[in-house]
Design an enzyme around this catalytic site. Structure first.
Site, mmCIF file in Angstrom:
data_model
loop_
_atom_site.group_PDB
_atom_site.id
_atom_site.type_symbol
_atom_site.label_atom_id
_atom_site.label_comp_id
_atom_site.label_asym_id
_atom_site.label_seq_id
_atom_site.Cartn_x
_atom_site.Cartn_y
_atom_site.Cartn_z
ATOM 1 N N HIS A 77 0.798 -1.224 0.000
ATOM 2 C CA HIS A 77 0.000 0.000 0.000
ATOM 3 C C HIS A 77 0.838 1.285 0.000
ATOM 4 O O HIS A 77 0.292 2.377 -0.189
ATOM 5 C CB HIS A 77 -0.992 0.004 1.179
ATOM 6 N N ASP A 89 -9.877 -0.507 3.910
ATOM 7 C CA ASP A 89 -8.710 -1.132 4.529
ATOM 8 C C ASP A 89 -9.076 -1.599 5.935
ATOM 9 O O ASP A 89 -9.939 -1.007 6.587
ATOM 10 C CB ASP A 89 -7.599 -0.055 4.630
ATOM 11 N N HIS A 125 -6.740 -1.353 8.073
ATOM 12 C CA HIS A 125 -5.832 -0.453 8.799
ATOM 13 C C HIS A 125 -5.983 0.968 8.271
ATOM 14 O O HIS A 125 -6.402 1.161 7.128
ATOM 15 C CB HIS A 125 -4.379 -0.906 8.589
ATOM 16 N N ASP A 174 -3.389 3.169 7.950
ATOM 17 C CA ASP A 174 -2.193 3.535 7.158
ATOM 18 C C ASP A 174 -1.869 5.018 7.265
ATOM 19 O O ASP A 174 -1.405 5.634 6.297
ATOM 20 C CB ASP A 174 -2.385 3.140 5.678
ATOM 21 N N HIS A 187 4.262 1.089 4.303
ATOM 22 C CA HIS A 187 2.881 0.816 3.865
ATOM 23 C C HIS A 187 1.862 1.163 4.953
ATOM 24 O O HIS A 187 0.667 1.204 4.676
ATOM 25 C CB HIS A 187 2.704 -0.627 3.347
ATOM 26 N N ASP A 241 -7.416 -1.857 -0.258
ATOM 27 C CA ASP A 241 -6.490 -2.842 0.299
ATOM 28 C C ASP A 241 -7.280 -4.127 0.470
ATOM 29 O O ASP A 241 -8.314 -4.146 1.154
ATOM 30 C CB ASP A 241 -5.973 -2.334 1.654
ATOM 31 N N ASP A 279 -6.915 -6.489 2.257
ATOM 32 C CA ASP A 279 -7.080 -6.945 3.641
ATOM 33 C C ASP A 279 -8.303 -6.338 4.330
ATOM 34 O O ASP A 279 -8.635 -6.701 5.459
ATOM 35 C CB ASP A 279 -5.792 -6.776 4.468
ATOM 36 N N GLU A 296 -1.912 -5.134 -1.866
ATOM 37 C CA GLU A 296 -1.661 -6.078 -0.783
ATOM 38 C C GLU A 296 -2.155 -7.496 -1.047
ATOM 39 O O GLU A 296 -2.261 -8.301 -0.121
ATOM 40 C CB GLU A 296 -2.214 -5.562 0.571
HETATM 41 MN MN LIG Z 1 -3.445 -0.688 3.606
#
Ligand SMILES: [Mn+2]
Length: 327
Positions: free
Chosen positions: A117, A146, A148, A150, A163, A252, A254, A297
């Site tokens: 990312h 995402d 997260h 980030d 990232h 992302d 994830d 990712e």
């Molecule tokens: Mn990310």
């Protein structure tokens, strides 16, 4: 001119053209394999699907362009302010930024296949600059999907993996103090915290929570999706952005629950279903405001059994963002 979608595009002068940018870069984190994702996605037929099933004219990369060629050769890349591989990530994202800019300037949608990312530092800065030039100083909005946030600064990050920092650099919250480490980022390439919306968060560091609060950043966590449902969350997210702003979708993989996307570097349980992910992409497409998407990712080397599932999920997200519909 026929269009791949029935939705009228507000900000693309060539809505049937797609600028593809395939970035085999993994230096924003420490696990090898995420650099193989663009090739895996293309081998799975993603670009063919976009060309044949959706009818796009493809420009840019038809195969993977080696971004590792832009890493400065023969110079050490020691940690700086805790950041790992700072020179490499800065050099690669700077080149990527100009490549995305070149595609976006043509009035095309830009699709970037990552990569980790950290590459969003390149894609979003390139889009922000191109749109400001094309549309009389107009700002872009970013929807960051995402697990997260980030948005660590080098100082708040525990891991030092870049990232986990792209949003801090893109919003100017993380300051650059060296020309060779993101010193190339200028104000016309940055985004406003007011035009940033998160969806799917569930693993946010303490320092990041403080940054989100202090800056009043709009964020929809999994808690909000449980409470309101993804339909209402998308209405609120898009209302926050408004109907007159181009949108860059940075997705992302994830964000999806590991059940659907296990092959990723930092999986977190309790995520989006595959349909919720597709729905986000469909909804943003329906606005006619979507100008770019990053898919990042995907790491085919992790969870070998789950790699094909994760790649299929990634292909599905991209198709939805580009106008594919169930009916
Ligand atoms: Mn990310």
């Amino acid at each position: 001119m026929t269009s791949p979608s029935t939705i009228r595009q507000k900000f693309l002068t060539h809505p049937s053209e797609l600028g593809v940018v395939a970035v085999d870069f993994s230096g924003g984190q420490c696990k090898p394999g995420v650099d193989a994702a663009p090739n895996a996605l293309i081998s799975a037929g993603l670009l063919e699907q976009l060309r044949h099933d959706l009818g796009y004219d493809l420009h840019g990369d038809s195969d993977v362009h080696s971004y590792n060629d832009y890493i400065p050769k023969g110079v050490p890349d020691p940690d700086y302010r805790g950041m790992k591989n700072p020179l490499s990530v800065s050099a690669v994202t700077e080149t990527l930024s100009s490549r995305v800019y070149a595609q976006a300037k043509e009035g095309r949608f830009v699709l970037t296949l990552g990569g980790d990312h950290s590459i969003a530092i390149g894609t979003i800065s390139g889009m922000a600059k191109a749109i400001r030039e094309r549309l009389a100083g107009k700002d872009i909005a970013v929807i960051w999907v995402d697990a997260h946030a980030d948005i660590n600064t080098p100082e708040t990050s525990d891991s030092g993996n870049i990232h986990g920092m792209p949003v801090a650099f893109l919003t100017g919250l993380a300051k650059t103090d060296r020309k060779d480490i993101f010193g190339w980022l200028h104000t016309d390439q940055l985004i406003s915290v007011n035009k940033l919306v998160y969806i799917g968060l569930r693993d946010v560091d303490r320092g990041e929570k403080q940054i989100l609060r202090e800056n009043g950043i709009r964020a929809f966590s999994m808690h909000d999706i449980d409470r309101h449902g993804i339909g209402r969350v998308m209405e609120m997210a898009l209302a926050h952005i408004g109907s007159d702003t181009p949108i860059h979708l940075s997705f992302d993989v994830d964000a999806l629950d590991p059940q659907w996307a296990p092959s990723t570097g930092t999986p977190v349980r309790g995520g989006l279903t595959l349909r919720e992910g597709d729905y986000i992409a469909e909804c943003v497409h329906e606005t006619g405001q979507l100008i770019a998407m990053d898919l990042v990712e995907v790491n085919p080397s992790l969870e070998e059994k789950g790699a094909s599932e994760t790649i299929r999920a990634g292909c599905s997200l991209v198709r939805c963002a580009l106008g594919d519909t169930l009916l």
